[in-house]
Write an enzyme that holds these catalytic residues in place. Structure first.
Site, PDB file in Angstrom:
ATOM      1  CD  GLN A 216      -2.929  -0.989   2.341  1.00 48.45           C
ATOM      2  OE1 GLN A 216      -3.920  -0.267   2.276  1.00 48.45           O
ATOM      3  NE2 GLN A 216      -2.658  -1.721   3.392  1.00 48.45           N
TER       4      GLN A 216
ATOM      5  CB  SER B  40       2.976  -4.729   3.716  1.00 49.58           C
ATOM      6  OG  SER B  40       1.779  -4.710   4.455  1.00 49.58           O
ATOM      7  CG  LEU B  41      -1.265  -5.794  -0.825  1.00 48.83           C
ATOM      8  CD1 LEU B  41      -2.386  -6.768  -0.551  1.00 48.83           C
ATOM      9  CD2 LEU B  41      -1.734  -4.531  -1.482  1.00 48.83           C
TER      10      LEU B  41
ATOM     11  NE  ARG C  42      -2.739  -8.537   5.291  1.00 47.26           N
ATOM     12  CZ  ARG C  42      -2.002  -7.505   4.927  1.00 47.26           C
ATOM     13  NH1 ARG C  42      -2.424  -6.709   3.932  1.00 47.26           N
ATOM     14  NH2 ARG C  42      -0.850  -7.243   5.518  1.00 47.26           N
TER      15      ARG C  42
ATOM     16  CG  HIS D 104       2.887  -4.177   9.121  1.00 47.57           C
ATOM     17  ND1 HIS D 104       2.565  -5.474   8.791  1.00 47.57           N
ATOM     18  CD2 HIS D 104       2.721  -3.450   7.982  1.00 47.57           C
ATOM     19  CE1 HIS D 104       2.246  -5.530   7.514  1.00 47.57           C
ATOM     20  NE2 HIS D 104       2.311  -4.315   7.005  1.00 47.57           N
TER      21      HIS D 104
ATOM     22  CD  GLN E   9       2.519  -9.062   5.995  1.00 48.49           C
ATOM     23  OE1 GLN E   9       1.411  -8.549   6.018  1.00 48.49           O
ATOM     24  NE2 GLN E   9       3.086  -9.515   4.891  1.00 48.49           N
TER      25      GLN E   9
END
Length: 309
Positions: free
Chosen positions: A10, A91-92, A116, A198, A247
């Protein structure tokens, strides 16, 4: 040449992202159309027309970036036969990597990251969480400042030497920002995000996300995935599943992920998705390893015309 593919997270999204690639084929358009069917709304229109505020909502951003990233990888594969030896995602982007490596079905991945995003958005009321990038301080100094602060605030992304993102409760993050400035941080920048990712504020959704994740199949990927939670490569579906859950509330160890790739003697890293964030980080971490972004059509053409055999 040993190539690794990395996939952005993102913050890399923009209205009409990767639209120029329609001249090369319909791979990206097709993946967005598939996502429309999976989600039951017109994600393609949001990506192509906006509004930007809607695209930036995390439950929209996540499937949008995944769909265009996978579409761009499909396009690359149609031009170039060489296979990567390693993949990772920020991340994503880890979900994009797993999809392109065959560990996740595209249908499962799109619906999973949409859910998510909804869980993450609901974990913290708007305006109560915050993320800030701290530039120019050692990781350990930032970690210690967070540990000494009152309230919930922790490092969320170790992006590159001297670039750490912190996340948590708004007041705690602002306090850490001030202390980082006092300790000599070159800059402290608030991030325009809707969710403090996170960090421990996400622990409340861990169980629900784990239940959701266990409803889908994770296969052995075709290449090892360097995962954010551990910065270690794996092909074990059980380890992958465990680390995807972890994560959510632990930091993205991107700097360490890149060092893992370098130690495995990767000679070129290709960023597959919108933007050039990971390419920039790669150059900050290690200029000796070639890094390129496929989001630039000219660069895409140059790379597909080069020989990697």
């Amino acid at each position: 040449m040993r190539i690794a593919f990395v996939f952005p997270g993102q913050g890399s999204q923009s209205v009409s992202m990767l639209a120029d690639y329609s001249r090369y084929g319909n791979s990206i358009k097709n993946r967005l159309s598939e996502a429309d069917e999976i989600l039951g709304f017109d994600l393609s229109k949001i990506v192509s027309e906006g509004p930007e505020d809607l695209l930036n909502q995390t439950e929209i951003t996540q499937p949008a970036i995944l769909a265009v990233s996978v579409g761009l990888y499909d396009l690359w594969q149609s031009f170039v036969s060489i296979q990567p030896v390693l993949m990772a995602g920020h991340s994503l982007g880890e979900f994009s990597a797993l999809t392109c490596a065959g560990a996740l079905e595209f249908t499962d991945a799109v619906s999973l990251v949409y859910d998510r995003g909804r869980l993450m958005q609901g974990a913290v009321p708007r305006g109560e969480g915050k993320m800030m990038a701290v530039l120019g301080l050692d990781d350990v100094i930032v970690e210690n400042i967070c540990a000494e602060a009152s309230g919930i605030v922790t490092p969320a992304n170790f992006n590159s030497p001297g670039q750490v993102v912190v996340a948590g409760e708004e007041q705690a993050v602002e306090l850490v920002a001030e202390r980082c400035k006092e300790k000599g941080a070159r800059r402290v920048l608030p991030l325009d995000v809707s969710v403090p990712s996170h960090c421990p504020l996400m622990k409340g959704i861990t169980e629900k996300f784990q239940e959701r994740l266990y409803r889908i199949e994770i296969r052995t990927p075709t290449v090892p995935i360097v995962q954010n939670a551990t910065a270690k490569p794996t092909t074990d579906p059980d380890v992958i599943r465990h680390n995807l859950v972890a994560q959510l509330s632990c930091p993205v160890r991107w700097h360490h992920c890149v060092m893992t790739m370098i130690n495995i003697e990767i000679s070129r890293v290709l960023e597959c998705g919108p933007g050039k964030v990971l390419t920039g980080l790669m150059r900050r971490i290690d200029r000796a390893t070639l890094a390129s972004s496929l989001s630039d059509p000219k660069e895409f053409e140059n790379l597909t015309q080069s020989s990697y055999e």
